[in-house]
Design a protein around this motif. Structure first.
Motif, PDB file in Angstrom:
ATOM      1  N   VAL A  57       0.811  -1.146   0.121  1.00 38.40           N
ATOM      2  CA  VAL A  57      -0.050   0.094   0.096  1.00 38.40           C
ATOM      3  C   VAL A  57       0.779   1.347   0.199  1.00 38.40           C
ATOM      4  O   VAL A  57       1.841   1.314   0.711  1.00 38.40           O
ATOM      5  N   TYR A  58       0.877   2.041  -0.687  1.00 41.36           N
ATOM      6  CA  TYR A  58       1.256   3.498  -0.998  1.00 41.36           C
ATOM      7  C   TYR A  58       0.152   4.475  -0.792  1.00 41.36           C
ATOM      8  O   TYR A  58      -0.485   4.786  -1.617  1.00 41.36           O
ATOM      9  N   TYR A  59       0.672   5.410   0.150  1.00 40.03           N
ATOM     10  CA  TYR A  59      -0.061   6.601   0.234  1.00 40.03           C
ATOM     11  C   TYR A  59      -1.586   6.325   0.457  1.00 40.03           C
ATOM     12  O   TYR A  59      -2.354   7.475   0.038  1.00 40.03           O
ATOM     13  N   ALA A  60      -2.056   5.482   1.371  1.00 43.34           N
ATOM     14  CA  ALA A  60      -3.396   5.290   1.589  1.00 43.34           C
ATOM     15  C   ALA A  60      -3.861   6.425   2.608  1.00 43.34           C
ATOM     16  O   ALA A  60      -4.881   6.928   2.801  1.00 43.34           O
ATOM     17  N   SER A  61      -2.957   6.868   3.380  1.00 36.04           N
ATOM     18  CA  SER A  61      -2.923   7.747   4.592  1.00 36.04           C
ATOM     19  C   SER A  61      -3.324   9.269   3.769  1.00 36.04           C
ATOM     20  O   SER A  61      -3.791  10.172   4.305  1.00 36.04           O
TER      21      SER A  61
END
Ligand SMILES: Cc1cc2nc3c(=O)[nH]c(=O)nc-3n(C[C@H](O)[C@H](O)[C@H](O)COP(=O)(O)O)c2cc1C
Length: 282
Positions: A57-61
């Protein structure tokens, strides 16, 4: 040779997704294919009844979740309409709505995501005991996913619930997105207001190479999944289409690469995965 009935496509830089993909593939006798190794094809037509996709997961935040390379890969998929498609994302505690977003991308390719799982592999600075526990979780999860996939079950989507979505929407728009965008604009030295996901590709402008430490071995260029590094006079030069996977930073044998954003991460990788496993995944 008996043809494999499942192919698992994976992308992994620090090895978490690869270790999990290995584990699942052994249990279900699937063929493993690295996503960077097929990405130069015009279209990708899986040659199996079941298709798995395993990725970080990349940049879900920041409201995203799916790495750019995964989005590009999915947009090249052909002939998945009649296949059993499943996905697994690994993350460090916040997968957000990644699986739901993936569902939409697969649907746009004419397929259906039968199931989507997520696995927390923890953050890089966690204590050893916690790391051991998460490695144990990885095995349990691989077992669960494998049984589910072998039975070709459908309907499990490990994604954010409606209440969390509502609670997260306002801070995301008011605070998190603008802060992230400002940070990456500064790092990239870009004045324009580009969408965040375009901006991150210029983050490589902030990477630095220590000339004393760099031996010109080119491992950074080999490990880069999107060929974003050219070796010029035995030194890496980034080409501004960075995936921000930080593979160059993480796998440099001489720790010669630094910079604000890369140094925010650390050089740890999954204990079962080594450099030769992540170089273009072959
Ligand atoms: C650019 C970048 C962005 C990330 N964003 C998130 C995130 O939003 N949420 C999260 O839980 N983990 C995030 N992570 C952590 C990774 O998802 C996690 O460490 C993953 O297991 C790495 O997979 P790999 O070892 O297969 O490369 C991020 C990592 C990177 C490099």
């Amino acid at each position: 040779m008996t043809p494999k009935t499942t192919q698992i496509f994976y992308f992994s830089i620090s090895g978490n997704s690869l270790a999990l993909a290995w584990d699942i593939s052994k249990r279900i006798d699937a063929e493993l294919i690295s996503i960077p190794s097929v990405l130069d094809k015009k279209t990708i037509t899986p040659d199996a009844d079941a298709v798995g996709i395993v990725f970080p997961v990349y940049y879900a935040s920041n409201g995203y979740g799916i790495p750019l390379i995964i989005e590009r890969f999915i947009n090249k998929l052909e002939g998945i309409d009649s296949k059993y498609v499943f996905a697994v994302c690994t993350h460090s505690g916040m997968a957000g709505s990644t699986i739901e977003k993936l569902q939409k991308l697969i649907k746009a390719r004419g397929g259906e995501l039968a199931a989507g799982f997520s696995l927390n592999m923890g953050s890089t600075d966690m204590p050893k005991e916690k790391q051991q526990k998460l490695l144990q979780n990885q095995k349990t999860k691989a077992e669960t996913i494998s049984a589910y996939v072998l039975a070709q079950k459908k309907g499990k989507y490990e994604t954010r619930g409606i209440l969390r979505k509502i609670a997260y929407a306002l801070p995301l728009h008011l605070f998190i997105k603008p802060v992230f965008s400002r940070r990456y604009r500064k790092l990239s030295n870009i004045k324009q207001h580009l969408p965040f996901i375009e901006l991150v590709q210029f983050a490589d402008r902030s990477y630095q190479v220590d000339p004393q430490k760099c031996k010109g071995c080119g491992i950074c260029a080999k490990v880069c999944p999107v060929d974003n590094i050219k070796m010029v006079d035995n030194r890496p030069e980034w080409q501004n289409h960075c995936e921000t996977c930080y593979g160059c930073f993480l796998w440099c044998p001489n720790e010669a690469i630094s910079g604000e954003i890369v140094s925010y991460n650390d050089r740890r990788h999954h204990p079962d995965v080594g450099l030769s496993d992540v170089i273009k995944g072959d």
